[in-house]
Design a protein around this motif. Structure first.
Motif, PDB file in Angstrom:
ATOM      1  N   PHE A 226       0.860  -1.179   0.000  1.00  0.00           N
ATOM      2  CA  PHE A 226       0.000   0.000   0.000  1.00  0.00           C
ATOM      3  C   PHE A 226       0.896   1.229   0.000  1.00  0.00           C
ATOM      4  O   PHE A 226       1.931   1.257   0.662  1.00  0.00           O
ATOM      5  N   GLU A 227       0.475   2.257  -0.733  1.00  0.00           N
ATOM      6  CA  GLU A 227       1.326   3.443  -0.861  1.00  0.00           C
ATOM      7  C   GLU A 227       0.473   4.698  -0.837  1.00  0.00           C
ATOM      8  O   GLU A 227      -0.573   4.762  -1.468  1.00  0.00           O
ATOM      9  N   GLU A 228       0.914   5.687  -0.076  1.00  0.00           N
ATOM     10  CA  GLU A 228       0.253   6.990  -0.112  1.00  0.00           C
ATOM     11  C   GLU A 228       1.244   8.076   0.270  1.00  0.00           C
ATOM     12  O   GLU A 228       2.273   7.821   0.901  1.00  0.00           O
ATOM     13  N   ARG A 229       0.906   9.297  -0.132  1.00  0.00           N
ATOM     14  CA  ARG A 229       1.701  10.478   0.200  1.00  0.00           C
ATOM     15  C   ARG A 229       0.804  11.460   0.938  1.00  0.00           C
ATOM     16  O   ARG A 229      -0.262  11.815   0.444  1.00  0.00           O
ATOM     17  N   ARG A 230       1.238  11.899   2.108  1.00  0.00           N
ATOM     18  CA  ARG A 230       0.467  12.844   2.905  1.00  0.00           C
ATOM     19  C   ARG A 230       1.202  14.183   2.927  1.00  0.00           C
ATOM     20  O   ARG A 230       2.435  14.239   3.044  1.00  0.00           O
ATOM     21  N   LEU A 231       0.426  15.267   2.853  1.00  0.00           N
ATOM     22  CA  LEU A 231       0.965  16.610   2.698  1.00  0.00           C
ATOM     23  C   LEU A 231       0.878  17.380   4.017  1.00  0.00           C
ATOM     24  O   LEU A 231      -0.083  17.234   4.771  1.00  0.00           O
ATOM     25  N   PHE A 232       1.891  18.222   4.256  1.00  0.00           N
ATOM     26  CA  PHE A 232       1.928  19.035   5.477  1.00  0.00           C
ATOM     27  C   PHE A 232       2.486  20.413   5.147  1.00  0.00           C
ATOM     28  O   PHE A 232       3.402  20.549   4.329  1.00  0.00           O
ATOM     29  N   GLY A 233       1.940  21.418   5.823  1.00  0.00           N
ATOM     30  CA  GLY A 233       2.429  22.773   5.634  1.00  0.00           C
ATOM     31  C   GLY A 233       3.587  23.136   6.537  1.00  0.00           C
ATOM     32  O   GLY A 233       4.187  24.201   6.377  1.00  0.00           O
ATOM     33  N   THR A 234       3.916  22.249   7.497  1.00  0.00           N
ATOM     34  CA  THR A 234       5.064  22.461   8.373  1.00  0.00           C
ATOM     35  C   THR A 234       5.829  21.156   8.508  1.00  0.00           C
ATOM     36  O   THR A 234       5.251  20.066   8.440  1.00  0.00           O
ATOM     37  N   LEU A 235       7.125  21.280   8.750  1.00  0.00           N
ATOM     38  CA  LEU A 235       7.955  20.093   8.937  1.00  0.00           C
ATOM     39  C   LEU A 235       7.674  19.437  10.282  1.00  0.00           C
ATOM     40  O   LEU A 235       7.785  18.208  10.415  1.00  0.00           O
ATOM     41  N   SER A 236       7.302  20.228  11.262  1.00  0.00           N
ATOM     42  CA  SER A 236       7.013  19.645  12.579  1.00  0.00           C
ATOM     43  C   SER A 236       5.797  18.716  12.514  1.00  0.00           C
ATOM     44  O   SER A 236       5.771  17.668  13.166  1.00  0.00           O
ATOM     45  N   ALA A 237       4.796  19.092  11.719  1.00  0.00           N
ATOM     46  CA  ALA A 237       3.618  18.227  11.581  1.00  0.00           C
ATOM     47  C   ALA A 237       3.976  16.937  10.861  1.00  0.00           C
ATOM     48  O   ALA A 237       3.490  15.861  11.214  1.00  0.00           O
ATOM     49  N   ALA A 238       4.837  17.034   9.846  1.00  0.00           N
ATOM     50  CA  ALA A 238       5.282  15.829   9.141  1.00  0.00           C
ATOM     51  C   ALA A 238       6.070  14.927  10.080  1.00  0.00           C
ATOM     52  O   ALA A 238       5.927  13.693  10.045  1.00  0.00           O
ATOM     53  N   ARG A 239       6.910  15.520  10.931  1.00  0.00           N
ATOM     54  CA  ARG A 239       7.676  14.718  11.886  1.00  0.00           C
ATOM     55  C   ARG A 239       6.738  13.978  12.844  1.00  0.00           C
ATOM     56  O   ARG A 239       6.934  12.786  13.115  1.00  0.00           O
ATOM     57  N   ALA A 240       5.734  14.670  13.359  1.00  0.00           N
ATOM     58  CA  ALA A 240       4.806  14.031  14.296  1.00  0.00           C
ATOM     59  C   ALA A 240       4.104  12.844  13.648  1.00  0.00           C
ATOM     60  O   ALA A 240       3.916  11.796  14.270  1.00  0.00           O
ATOM     61  N   ASP A 241       3.733  12.979  12.380  1.00  0.00           N
ATOM     62  CA  ASP A 241       3.061  11.887  11.690  1.00  0.00           C
ATOM     63  C   ASP A 241       4.011  10.720  11.460  1.00  0.00           C
ATOM     64  O   ASP A 241       3.632   9.555  11.630  1.00  0.00           O
ATOM     65  N   ALA A 242       5.247  11.024  11.084  1.00  0.00           N
ATOM     66  CA  ALA A 242       6.234   9.959  10.883  1.00  0.00           C
ATOM     67  C   ALA A 242       6.510   9.217  12.183  1.00  0.00           C
ATOM     68  O   ALA A 242       6.579   7.978  12.206  1.00  0.00           O
ATOM     69  N   ASP A 243       6.662   9.946  13.285  1.00  0.00           N
ATOM     70  CA  ASP A 243       6.899   9.300  14.576  1.00  0.00           C
ATOM     71  C   ASP A 243       5.721   8.400  14.957  1.00  0.00           C
ATOM     72  O   ASP A 243       5.912   7.298  15.497  1.00  0.00           O
ATOM     73  N   ALA A 244       4.496   8.853  14.658  1.00  0.00           N
ATOM     74  CA  ALA A 244       3.318   8.051  14.964  1.00  0.00           C
ATOM     75  C   ALA A 244       3.301   6.763  14.147  1.00  0.00           C
ATOM     76  O   ALA A 244       2.909   5.701  14.646  1.00  0.00           O
ATOM     77  N   CYS A 245       3.742   6.847  12.890  1.00  0.00           N
ATOM     78  CA  CYS A 245       3.807   5.639  12.052  1.00  0.00           C
ATOM     79  C   CYS A 245       4.745   4.604  12.657  1.00  0.00           C
ATOM     80  O   CYS A 245       4.439   3.405  12.673  1.00  0.00           O
ATOM     81  N   LEU A 246       5.882   5.060  13.151  1.00  0.00           N
ATOM     82  CA  LEU A 246       6.841   4.126  13.738  1.00  0.00           C
ATOM     83  C   LEU A 246       6.339   3.545  15.048  1.00  0.00           C
ATOM     84  O   LEU A 246       6.538   2.357  15.332  1.00  0.00           O
ATOM     85  N   ARG A 247       5.649   4.363  15.856  1.00  0.00           N
ATOM     86  CA  ARG A 247       5.100   3.847  17.109  1.00  0.00           C
ATOM     87  C   ARG A 247       4.053   2.769  16.844  1.00  0.00           C
ATOM     88  O   ARG A 247       3.919   1.813  17.611  1.00  0.00           O
ATOM     89  N   GLU A 248       3.334   2.920  15.748  1.00  0.00           N
ATOM     90  CA  GLU A 248       2.269   1.968  15.433  1.00  0.00           C
ATOM     91  C   GLU A 248       2.825   0.596  15.046  1.00  0.00           C
ATOM     92  O   GLU A 248       2.105  -0.407  15.114  1.00  0.00           O
ATOM     93  N   ILE A 249       4.086   0.539  14.669  1.00  0.00           N
ATOM     94  CA  ILE A 249       4.704  -0.739  14.305  1.00  0.00           C
ATOM     95  C   ILE A 249       4.693  -1.701  15.491  1.00  0.00           C
ATOM     96  O   ILE A 249       4.618  -2.919  15.347  1.00  0.00           O
ATOM     97  N   GLY A 250       4.779  -1.158  16.700  1.00  0.00           N
ATOM     98  CA  GLY A 250       4.735  -2.008  17.887  1.00  0.00           C
ATOM     99  C   GLY A 250       6.050  -2.725  18.124  1.00  0.00           C
ATOM    100  O   GLY A 250       7.126  -2.150  17.977  1.00  0.00           O
ATOM    101  N   ASP A 251       5.975  -4.023  18.460  1.00  0.00           N
ATOM    102  CA  ASP A 251       7.161  -4.753  18.889  1.00  0.00           C
ATOM    103  C   ASP A 251       7.801  -5.559  17.763  1.00  0.00           C
ATOM    104  O   ASP A 251       8.459  -6.571  18.000  1.00  0.00           O
ATOM    105  N   LEU A 252       7.647  -5.111  16.529  1.00  0.00           N
ATOM    106  CA  LEU A 252       8.314  -5.763  15.406  1.00  0.00           C
ATOM    107  C   LEU A 252       9.819  -5.777  15.618  1.00  0.00           C
ATOM    108  O   LEU A 252      10.397  -4.824  16.155  1.00  0.00           O
ATOM    109  N   GLU A 253      10.472  -6.850  15.201  1.00  0.00           N
ATOM    110  CA  GLU A 253      11.924  -6.910  15.301  1.00  0.00           C
ATOM    111  C   GLU A 253      12.561  -5.992  14.259  1.00  0.00           C
ATOM    112  O   GLU A 253      12.095  -5.902  13.127  1.00  0.00           O
ATOM    113  N   ARG A 254      13.654  -5.332  14.649  1.00  0.00           N
ATOM    114  CA  ARG A 254      14.298  -4.332  13.782  1.00  0.00           C
ATOM    115  C   ARG A 254      14.722  -4.929  12.449  1.00  0.00           C
ATOM    116  O   ARG A 254      14.613  -4.274  11.395  1.00  0.00           O
TER     117      ARG A 254
END
Length: 334
Positions: A226-254
């Motif tokens: 699955f692929e999508e691109r999300r748009l943000f008017g600030t870099l801080s908002a993009a960072r928050a979304d990226a961090d949330a994506c990684l947190r959602e991964i949970g306990d997956l092995e690196r």
């Protein structure tokens, strides 16, 4: 300009459209799309005042309390309404009446005059509404191919070959590399000109806005992503979304992270090279299980974006509609 509340409503409307697009893509939850489109329409109405989808997009629009909506906000609303109408037509064709003969809205256009198979005429009014809404929004963003493509698809559905060709050609004028517009013209037996070479090195942003793009890809099977691109008017908002994506991964092995997810940050500044950062490559090897953190050092997050993308604005990039703002948690399963 709109106040923060109005901007938040525009962003929410765009997120509802993004949720609708995901519903089409996954063919899951399509029964909820009509409600989402209606809610998005109400949000646009609440910011700009009530107007019919076919009304011309004004440079200024009155809101209920007497304030004035500026041209950028009116443009965001007009593009959003065109997308609502395009999705409503798609919902009727694909889901409600099962008239789709195998073509893919995201990658090609409808066969010319396919509406003739709609014996009850259920999609005729929706096609007219999509045409009207697209025409109203056509000049709202003269650099983006999204609305001309929506117009071409609606016209092709009704059998208007000449109008569809003109709309698809306008989409290619705005983005000569749009593969869907090329495919749509090929379906109508029109051979478009070859796109110019993309050029060596970093691509130059052709948009008049500064914005960040979070490009996410998630594995949904051994062979499909699955692929999508999300748009943000600030870099801080993009960072928050990226961090949330990684947190959602949970306990997956690196060691499995690279094979399950791809995440890139693109920074677009008007007339300057697009800068891209591989965020998964910035996840440290330790700890070896999630949740994971991104190493943001060296990414200029504190630098403001010139002429920031208006809140809630939709764009078409890399052959896909791109929606403003973060997605809801768990909207995509990795």
């Amino acid at each position: 300009m709109v106040d923060d509340d109005g901007g938040a409503r525009l962003v929410r409307a765009g997120q509802l459209l993004a949720d609708s697009w995901r519903g089409f893509w996954f063919d899951n939850g399509t029964e909820e799309i009509a409600g989402r489109l209606a809610e998005a329409e109400r949000l646009y109405d609440s910011v700009a005042g009530r107007g019919a989808p076919g009304d011309a997009a004004p440079a200024e629009a009155e809101v209920a309390d007497g304030e004035v909506v500026d041209a950028e906000v009116a443009a965001t609303i007009a593009i959003g309404r065109s997308t609502i109408a395009a999705f409503a037509l798609r919902l009727a064709v694909d889901v409600d009446h099962d008239l789709n003969s195998g073509w893919d809205w995201d990658d090609e256009g409808p066969p010319l005059g396919e509406m003739e198979w709609d014996e009850d005429g259920a999609t005729a009014a929706l096609a007219d509404q999509s045409v009207a809404a697209a025409r109203a929004a056509l000049d709202a963003d003269p650099d983006d191919p999204l609305v001309p493509l929506q117009l071409g698809q609606a016209l092709a559905w009704t059998g208007d070959r000449e109008g569809a060709v003109a709309a698809y050609e306008e989409a290619l004028r705005r983005d000569p590399w749009d593969g869907t517009a090329h495919e749509c013209l090929a379906q109508l037996e029109v051979t478009p000109a070859e796109p110019p070479p993309a050029g060596a090195g970093d691509p130059i942003s052709r948009r008049p806005y500064g914005f960040a793009v979070l490009h996410e890809q998630g594995r949904i099977s051994n062979s499909d992503w699955f692929e999508e691109r999300r748009l943000f008017g600030t870099l801080s908002a993009a960072r928050a979304d990226a961090d949330a994506c990684l947190r959602e991964i949970g306990d997956l092995e690196r060691e499995f992270l690279d094979g399950m997810m791809k995440l890139e940050l693109e920074i677009h500044r008007p007339g300057r090279p697009v800068t891209t950062y591989d965020l998964i490559a910035r996840v440290p090897d330790a700890p070896d299980t999630g949740p994971f953190d991104i190493d943001w050092s060296g990414i200029p997050l504190d630098e403001p974006l010139e002429s920031p993308l208006p809140p809630g604005r939709l764009l078409r990039m890399d052959d896909r509609a791109c929606f403003y703002g973060s997605r809801e948690p768990s909207a995509v399963s990795h």
